[in-house]
Design a protein around this motif. Structure first.
Motif, short mmCIF file in Angstrom:
data_model
loop_
_atom_site.label_atom_id
_atom_site.label_comp_id
_atom_site.label_asym_id
_atom_site.label_seq_id
_atom_site.Cartn_x
_atom_site.Cartn_y
_atom_site.Cartn_z
N SER A 37 0.84 -1.20 0.00
CA SER A 37 0.00 0.00 0.00
C SER A 37 0.87 1.25 0.00
CB SER A 37 -0.91 0.02 1.23
OG SER A 37 -1.55 1.28 1.35
N GLU A 39 0.04 3.92 1.20
CA GLU A 39 -0.15 4.46 2.55
C GLU A 39 0.98 4.01 3.47
OE1 GLU A 39 -3.12 5.89 5.75
OE2 GLU A 39 -2.64 6.41 3.70
N GLY A 68 -3.71 0.08 -1.24
CA GLY A 68 -4.33 1.06 -0.35
C GLY A 68 -5.51 1.78 -0.98
N SER A 328 -5.21 2.43 4.30
CA SER A 328 -5.74 3.23 3.21
C SER A 328 -6.22 4.56 3.78
CB SER A 328 -6.91 2.50 2.56
OG SER A 328 -7.66 3.35 1.73
#
Length: 371
Positions: A37, A39, A68, A328
């Motif tokens: 991800s 993030e 994410g 996320s």
């Protein structure tokens, strides 16, 4: 002559071998990589992957964890810059040879290694599920060590790759009624206490949802990545009974609010059979607030063949494909402070991300949050 990616991969495994005090390596037939991800890894992680991908290729069958963001259908209006960066990360993994999987449940739709195979999996719940239900041999790899193993096709021969370390001598039994939430709390409770593989004697056949709940909760709270649900044939020396009241502390720890603004399901990812079962249980009802189901794209494709997407939207049921709502910006974008879930793993991580959690079993979510 080794290339840049292979040199980096070897350095990662050399560092890991020092940790295990073991230089021996073992061939693997598949890998599963976590931490993709945007993030989590940000621009520095993206830059590192770009460097690795210049000459790096996966030498074994490789799946990867959720992203994410849902890069296919931005229903929740996540920042386009974030989505562009997330797409770049996904493209790098695919270019290196990964299967387009992006799920925390690689055992649901993708090529399964044979029982007894050595693999290098990094997602904590998948590791526990693989060791415990699929009888694979894997340690809980980090994102970096799984990446290195996928390039080199080998990992360190240590811990749960060694049969002697997989022996079970400790057992627990639980006789009360169970559901996916009780099972998550049960193994979360046990996971805090144990330091070696164990067995849990349960008195019913487990559904796929219940197996996932067990694997996810243990992977969240413990370094132990193997358990059994059968005492038969095990060298068990101690058996401890656990009662429903014993789980109260865990529930109170994770259930941090009495109501939520949105329902989050699919931690771990739900497959289409599990989603279909959930939709049948809805039986014409619709939610009073948005219900977001995290799943891999394969599950979503199967579901929309069976159900009209516009009707599901009217029921306030939405999908987060190939993505994980926890890692996320999703809830921040939605302005959500409190969520409802049936997942002990999700509750654990949301709590530490400052999100309030109303934790209850799926049956109660349907009963109290829909009409």
């Amino acid at each position: 002559m080794s290339n840049f990616a292979e040199n980096v991969a070897n350095k990662i495994l050399e560092a890991l071998s020092k940790f295990y005090e073991n230089n021996k390596r073992i061939k693997i037939i598949s890998a599963h990589i976590s931490g993709i991800s945007y993030e989590n890894i940000g621009d520095s992680g993206l830059s590192f992957l770009n460097d690795i991908a210049r000459d790096g290729k996966f030498s074994v069958y490789t799946t990867v964890n959720p992203m994410g963001a849902d890069i296919y259908d931005n229903v929740f209006n996540l920042n386009e810059k974030f989505i562009v960066k997330q797409k770049k990360i996904a493209e790098i993994y695919l270019r290196m040879g990964a299967v387009e999987s992006f799920t925390c449940t690689p055992y649901d739709y993708f090529s399964l290694p044979k029982r007894g195979s050595h693999v290098a999996w990094a997602e904590s719940s998948a590791v526990v599920y693989g060791n415990s239900f699929l009888k694979l041999f894997t340690n809980k790899e980090s994102a970096l060590s799984a990446l290195a193993s996928s390039i080199l096709g080998e990992t360190i021969y240590s811990d749960l790759h060694i049969k002697e370390n997989r022996k079970i001598t400790l057992a627990f039994k639980y006789k009360d009624r169970i559901n996916e939430l009780i099972l998550g709390l049960l193994i979360y409770h046990i996971g805090k206490k144990v330091e070696k593989p164990f067995t849990i004697k349960l008195y019913k056949e487990l559904s796929s949802l219940e197996k996932k709940a067990l694997a996810a909760a243990l992977g969240t709270v413990s370094n132990v990545s193997l358990f059994s649900t059968s005492i038969k044939g095990k060298e068990v020396k101690e058996i401890f009974e656990i009662f429903k009241n014993d789980l109260r502390k865990e529930y109170e720890e994770l259930n941090t609010c009495e109501k939520g603004e949105v329902i989050i399901l699919g931690c771990p990812h739900l497959n289409h059979a599990e989603i279909s079962n959930f939709l049948r249980r809805m039986d014409g009802r619709h939610f009073k607030k948005d219900c977001i189901i995290a799943c891999c794209r394969e599950a979503y494709k199967n579901i929309i063949k069976l159900y009209d997407q516009s009707l599901l939207s009217k029921k306030r049921i939405f999908f987060f494909q190939n993505a994980c709502p926890i890692f996320s910006p999703l809830l921040k974008v939605m302005g959500v402070k409190n969520i409802i879930t049936n997942s002990v793993k999700a509750a654990h991580y949301y709590k530490y991300r400052g999100i309030g959690v109303n934790l209850k079993k799926l049956e109660d979510i349907i009963e109290t949050e829909s009409e």
